[in-house]
Design a protein around this motif. Structure first.
Motif, short mmCIF file in Angstrom:
data_model
loop_
_atom_site.label_atom_id
_atom_site.label_comp_id
_atom_site.label_asym_id
_atom_site.label_seq_id
_atom_site.Cartn_x
_atom_site.Cartn_y
_atom_site.Cartn_z
N ARG A 44 0.70 -1.28 -0.17
CA ARG A 44 -0.06 0.15 -0.11
C ARG A 44 1.05 1.09 -0.15
NH1 ARG A 44 -1.53 -2.32 4.54
NH2 ARG A 44 -1.15 -0.62 5.75
N GLU A 45 0.38 2.43 -0.61
CA GLU A 45 1.07 3.56 -0.78
C GLU A 45 1.47 4.14 0.64
OE1 GLU A 45 0.73 8.21 -1.88
OE2 GLU A 45 -0.20 6.53 -3.39
N ASP A 46 0.65 3.77 1.70
CA ASP A 46 1.30 4.54 3.01
C ASP A 46 2.51 3.69 3.58
OD1 ASP A 46 -1.00 2.25 3.32
OD2 ASP A 46 -0.71 2.58 5.57
N GLN A 47 2.39 2.24 3.25
CA GLN A 47 3.42 1.43 3.60
C GLN A 47 4.63 2.12 2.93
OE1 GLN A 47 1.53 -2.29 2.89
NE2 GLN A 47 1.96 -2.91 5.06
N GLN A 48 4.50 2.16 1.52
CA GLN A 48 5.52 2.66 0.65
C GLN A 48 6.15 3.98 1.24
OE1 GLN A 48 4.57 3.81 -3.17
NE2 GLN A 48 6.50 3.15 -3.91
N LEU A 49 5.62 4.92 1.47
CA LEU A 49 6.15 5.96 2.10
C LEU A 49 6.67 5.73 3.52
CD1 LEU A 49 2.81 8.36 1.12
CD2 LEU A 49 5.36 8.42 0.30
N GLY B 253 11.72 5.79 6.75
CA GLY B 253 12.44 4.70 7.64
C GLY B 253 13.89 4.42 7.08
N ARG B 254 13.93 4.10 5.76
CA ARG B 254 15.25 3.75 4.98
C ARG B 254 16.04 4.76 4.60
NH1 ARG B 254 13.29 1.91 -0.20
NH2 ARG B 254 13.78 3.89 -0.80
N HIS C 70 9.10 14.84 1.39
CA HIS C 70 10.06 14.26 0.27
C HIS C 70 9.59 12.85 -0.37
CE1 HIS C 70 13.88 13.86 -1.62
NE2 HIS C 70 13.85 12.87 -1.46
N ALA C 71 9.18 12.06 0.46
CA ALA C 71 8.79 10.74 0.32
C ALA C 71 7.63 10.58 -0.52
CB ALA C 71 8.62 9.82 1.50
N LYS C 72 6.90 11.55 -0.21
CA LYS C 72 5.50 11.89 -1.04
C LYS C 72 5.76 12.37 -2.44
CE LYS C 72 1.05 11.94 -1.81
NZ LYS C 72 0.28 10.68 -1.91
N ALA C 73 6.74 13.25 -2.57
CA ALA C 73 7.02 13.82 -3.93
C ALA C 73 7.72 12.78 -4.61
CB ALA C 73 8.06 15.08 -3.64
N ARG C 74 8.70 11.96 -4.15
CA ARG C 74 9.28 10.79 -4.82
C ARG C 74 8.29 9.79 -5.46
NH1 ARG C 74 14.22 8.59 -1.67
NH2 ARG C 74 14.12 7.09 -3.18
N VAL C 75 7.22 9.38 -4.74
CA VAL C 75 6.45 8.50 -4.97
C VAL C 75 5.65 9.11 -5.95
CG1 VAL C 75 4.44 7.07 -4.18
CG2 VAL C 75 6.52 7.18 -2.93
N SER C 76 4.96 10.39 -5.83
CA SER C 76 4.25 10.94 -6.66
C SER C 76 4.70 11.08 -8.18
CB SER C 76 4.01 12.34 -6.45
OG SER C 76 2.99 12.29 -5.13
N ALA C 77 6.28 11.35 -8.35
CA ALA C 77 7.13 11.42 -9.58
C ALA C 77 7.33 9.96 -10.30
CB ALA C 77 8.40 11.91 -9.37
N THR D 190 3.37 -9.33 -14.79
CA THR D 190 2.91 -10.87 -14.78
C THR D 190 2.70 -11.39 -13.78
OG1 THR D 190 4.60 -10.76 -16.77
CG2 THR D 190 3.56 -12.94 -16.00
N LEU D 191 3.31 -11.27 -12.68
CA LEU D 191 3.49 -11.69 -11.33
C LEU D 191 3.47 -10.55 -10.34
CD1 LEU D 191 5.87 -14.64 -12.05
CD2 LEU D 191 3.34 -14.85 -11.78
N ILE D 192 3.08 -10.68 -9.16
CA ILE D 192 3.01 -9.72 -7.86
C ILE D 192 3.29 -10.45 -6.70
CG2 ILE D 192 1.49 -8.27 -6.52
CD1 ILE D 192 0.04 -8.97 -10.03
N ILE D 193 4.35 -9.91 -6.00
CA ILE D 193 4.62 -10.39 -4.57
C ILE D 193 4.17 -9.21 -3.86
CG2 ILE D 193 6.41 -10.69 -3.09
CD1 ILE D 193 8.07 -11.58 -5.47
N ASP D 194 3.05 -9.36 -2.93
CA ASP D 194 2.64 -8.60 -2.02
C ASP D 194 3.48 -8.45 -0.69
OD1 ASP D 194 0.82 -7.39 -0.03
OD2 ASP D 194 -0.94 -8.49 -0.29
N SER D 195 4.07 -6.97 -0.59
CA SER D 195 5.10 -6.98 0.40
C SER D 195 4.26 -6.27 1.52
CB SER D 195 6.32 -6.38 -0.08
OG SER D 195 5.80 -5.08 -0.42
N SER D 196 3.05 -6.22 1.45
CA SER D 196 2.31 -5.43 2.73
C SER D 196 2.59 -6.22 4.17
CB SER D 196 0.91 -5.44 2.43
OG SER D 196 0.14 -6.40 2.18
#
Length: 98
Positions: A27-32, A37-38, A45-52, A64-70
């Motif tokens: 999910r985007e909230d997890q990505q942000l 954290g990383r 800044h995180a939001k700007a990077r994801v939005s780009a 083709t395939l998805i790995i759910d990392s949530s």
């Protein structure tokens, strides 16, 4: 050959270089939160990077395939190992690094 290519879909190289693609999705909230954290960056800044970037949901549709990392890191690794084993059963060399 395995490519770790964040802009694979944006550059349309998935259409010419790849026989299959894998999207590691959360999910985007997890990505942000993970990016902050990383990388130690601010929420803005995180939001700007994801939005780009192309949204992960769009990459998910194109893959083709998805790995759910949530879930946890361990759960994600287990899913990735399952995928690697699936490739091996098909006679395709597969490996993981983390």
């Amino acid at each position: 050959v395995v490519l770790d290519a964040p802009l694979l879909f944006e550059t349309r190289l998935d259409r010419t270089l790849c026989s299959s693609t894998v999207c590691v999705w959360c999910r985007e909230d997890q990505q942000l939160a993970r990016m902050q954290g990383r990388d130690g960056c601010t929420a803005a800044h995180a939001k700007a990077r994801v939005s780009a970037q192309m949204p992960l949901d769009e990459k998910r549709k194109r893959a083709t395939l998805i790995i759910d990392s949530s879930g946890t890191r361990e759960e994600t690794l287990a899913r990735a190992l399952d995928l690697a084993n699936e490739y091996k059963r098909k006679g395709i060399r597969a490996w993981l690094w983390s």
